[in-house]
Design a protein around this motif. Structure first.
Motif, PDB file in Angstrom:
ATOM      1  N   PRO A 231      38.302  29.089  29.163  1.00 56.76           N
ATOM      2  CA  PRO A 231      38.835  29.269  30.321  1.00 56.76           C
ATOM      3  C   PRO A 231      37.946  28.928  31.582  1.00 56.76           C
ATOM      4  N   ALA A 232      38.469  28.637  32.610  1.00 57.69           N
ATOM      5  CA  ALA A 232      37.606  28.133  33.785  1.00 57.69           C
ATOM      6  C   ALA A 232      36.409  29.189  34.161  1.00 57.69           C
ATOM      7  N   LYS A 233      36.923  30.585  34.159  1.00 62.11           N
ATOM      8  CA  LYS A 233      35.998  31.743  34.204  1.00 62.11           C
ATOM      9  C   LYS A 233      34.906  31.485  33.569  1.00 62.11           C
ATOM     10  N   PRO A 266      41.406  16.977  37.969  1.00 59.97           N
ATOM     11  CA  PRO A 266      42.237  17.411  38.970  1.00 59.97           C
ATOM     12  C   PRO A 266      41.525  18.077  40.159  1.00 59.97           C
ATOM     13  N   VAL A 267      41.581  17.911  41.588  1.00 57.07           N
ATOM     14  CA  VAL A 267      40.970  18.557  42.277  1.00 57.07           C
ATOM     15  C   VAL A 267      41.185  20.102  42.437  1.00 57.07           C
ATOM     16  N   MET A 268      42.354  20.481  42.014  1.00 58.77           N
ATOM     17  CA  MET A 268      42.769  21.773  41.920  1.00 58.77           C
ATOM     18  C   MET A 268      41.930  22.568  41.230  1.00 58.77           C
ATOM     19  N   GLU A 269      41.657  21.950  39.995  1.00 59.15           N
ATOM     20  CA  GLU A 269      40.590  22.628  39.021  1.00 59.15           C
ATOM     21  C   GLU A 269      39.310  22.770  39.426  1.00 59.15           C
ATOM     22  N   TYR A 271      38.813  23.891  42.360  1.00 56.22           N
ATOM     23  CA  TYR A 271      38.987  25.103  43.449  1.00 56.22           C
ATOM     24  C   TYR A 271      39.139  26.476  42.427  1.00 56.22           C
ATOM     25  N   ILE A 272      39.672  26.129  41.240  1.00 56.33           N
ATOM     26  CA  ILE A 272      39.737  27.111  40.195  1.00 56.33           C
ATOM     27  C   ILE A 272      38.428  27.853  39.946  1.00 56.33           C
ATOM     28  N   TYR A 274      35.485  27.202  41.474  1.00 55.79           N
ATOM     29  CA  TYR A 274      34.854  27.762  42.722  1.00 55.79           C
ATOM     30  C   TYR A 274      35.354  29.018  42.926  1.00 55.79           C
ATOM     31  N   ASP A 275      36.418  29.496  42.648  1.00 56.03           N
ATOM     32  CA  ASP A 275      37.028  30.820  43.053  1.00 56.03           C
ATOM     33  C   ASP A 275      36.095  31.748  42.260  1.00 56.03           C
ATOM     34  N   SER A 278      32.309  31.714  43.211  1.00 54.13           N
ATOM     35  CA  SER A 278      32.117  32.452  44.358  1.00 54.13           C
ATOM     36  C   SER A 278      32.257  33.716  44.272  1.00 54.13           C
TER      37      SER A 278
END
Lengths: 334, 334
Positions: A231-233, A266-269, A271-272, A274-275, A278
């Motif tokens: 997962p992205a996290k 995809p650009v939205m990923e 931000y996922i 970066y969330d 951050s």
């Protein structure tokens, strides 16, 4: 291969020609078809800032020619160093009488060609000093930092060097600031798919479906680990675990953070990712002063992402935040 | 599926949260988690400019909230319309007392939800007027222009409407300029690969290797022709053949030209295409005053490209060229 090209052997020529037509407000051709200069370069009395590198990483490298950034760029074939002649011609195009700072990435071909070009420039009394970016943590241990590759941290190095030159600093000052910038910067990439160089017609490395390559280079250089996609996290945590201890970054640090897609993600990923980045940085007492999220340094249509973190002191914070106008990075102080 | 996500059903939530953290200098959350507003909105005395649409098209739609652009945006699920409530909440977030211009694209869900939201706004004396973008030429014949989809021409419509509002125009003037903008704009796309919505996990349409879909929509809607991939020059000619006669564009016209990648297409290929587009337009006596080349309106990791051409009169040229600052489009007059 479903691509928008004419002759696979002429993709760089065709793209550079299109670029020059599209950005007449920013750039001009030179007599060397592989060198593009800022529309006002050379600017008398300003230190010239030059970079160069292989094509296929757009908007790097040519997209960073602009106000408060790069004055001239040497353009290589896809994933290949520009020639020594092109680096030299870029030095000449950028030379406003106060010397030239060549800020480039640590690759064998670039090192060799920059060295030859600097020597040739010296032979006609043009002083060129260099900073070599080596921000890619996984490419060598910390004890051999001079072997590490330069990756997206180059963009922050150009931003700092370009802003310092625009302020009127002399060559040694520009070099010192750019060196400080890259010394304070660490990067890591995760690759999720290979890419295809048009003239080759097939991927030059492979990443299996469901797998990710941690520490991949911008040309598909092997990373440090091939593992199932997480997962992205967990990707974010893994990336931070590699780079935070290396500087090390820690509580109280002000940061610039640059998250760049490798091309097809995809650009939205971004931000996922970066969330989570951050969140972790904040939890550890750090402050992201200058975030950059987007496709800043790509590798054709590779899927994946790179993370770059820079520790800011007052000077670096000012220079990263200074006004700039280029295709790849524009800043208007708010 | 090698992607950078957490829960496939929460990609929009996760991405929006990351976006808000990354761009605090530009945007703020609202009480509706699917509505983002400009950090200064509502600006008293300024007409509010609103748009909205499905996610997966980043930087559209949220990336165009910014100075001289959009004041508030309603955010839908991937490739799905925002709810009527979200459109309404975006109107409220943008309302500075002079009414709201909702500039959106022609899709069944958006039409329905905007209509409901406008009605609800009217019930509490908030005046909202709309312009519906229908720039996608292949999606319906010219005689049924009201059935055409809105695609990347929306960006130029937002630019014009946003700039007009920033100038202090009243609601009818903003609407008139935005309507004029889209009436002068034509687009077409070519798809080269499908894309995968994370929650679906497989492509929702297919393009065979070696084939291209001419006239494809932003969600994979079928085009007008499936043909073998041709050289970039022939793609450029084909795209122009579809859209130039439709307005029609002709000798002496000043143009804005926007070439957008659909997500995975390498940026250098957009310039290869633009090189030919620019050549043909010039040969036919037209002048590209405002070129925009980049990933302005994507469809996740689809490969392919869209071409948008707008004929400029003095007013449109001024408004397209006016200053703007947003993630998707920034202009600093040079």
């Amino acid at each position: 291969m479903n691509r928008i090209i004419n002759d696979p052997d002429l993709v760089v020529e065709d793209a550079v020609r299109g670029y020059l037509k599209a950005h007449r407000d920013l750039v001009r051709p030179t007599t060397n078809p592989r060198v593009i200069r800022h529309h006002l370069a050379p600017q008398q009395g300003k230190v010239g800032v030059v970079t160069g590198g292989g094509s296929g990483h757009e908007p790097a490298f040519l997209g960073y020619v602009g106000d408060g950034m790069i004055d001239a760029v040497a353009i290589g074939e896809i994933f290949s160093s520009p020639t020594a002649k092109s680096f030299h011609d870029a030095f000449v195009a950028a030379d406003g009488g106060r010397g030239v700072a060549c800020l480039y990435g640590n690759y064998a071909g670039d090192n060799m060609n920059v060295k030859l070009a600097v020597k040739k420039a010296a032979s006609h009394d043009l002083t060129v000093k260099t900073v070599v970016a080596n921000d890619d943590v996984p490419s060598a241990p910390k004890s051999e930092r001079d072997k590490r590759r330069g990756v997206a941290g180059e963009i922050l190095m150009w931003k700092v060097g370009g802003a310092r030159a625009a302020e009127g600093a002399d060559l040694d000052e520009v070099i010192a600031s750019a060196q400080k910038a890259i010394d304070a910067t660490r990067s890591i990439g995760i690759g999720l798919s290979p890419c295809i160089i048009p003239a080759v017609g097939k991927p030059n490395f492979s990443i299996e479906n469901g797998m990710m390559e941690v520490g991949i280079g911008h040309h598909g250089e092997p990373g440090v680990e091939v593992a199932p996609v997480r997962p992205a996290k967990e990707m974010a945590d893994l990336m931070l675990d590699h780079i935070l201890p290396d500087l090390p970054f820690g509580r109280g640090d002000d940061l610039a953070v640059l998250v760049s897609g490798l091309g097809a993600t995809p650009v939205m990923e971004l931000y996922i990712l970066y969330d989570r980045l951050s969140e972790v940085l904040e939890d550890r007492g750090m402050t992201v002063v200058h975030p950059f999220i987007g496709n800043y340094f790509t590798s054709l249509e590779m899927m994946g992402v790179t993370l770059t973190v820079m520790r800011l002191d007052g000077e670096l914070a000012r220079l990263v935040g200074a006004p700039a106008r280029s295709v790849g990075l524009t800043r208007i102080p708010s």
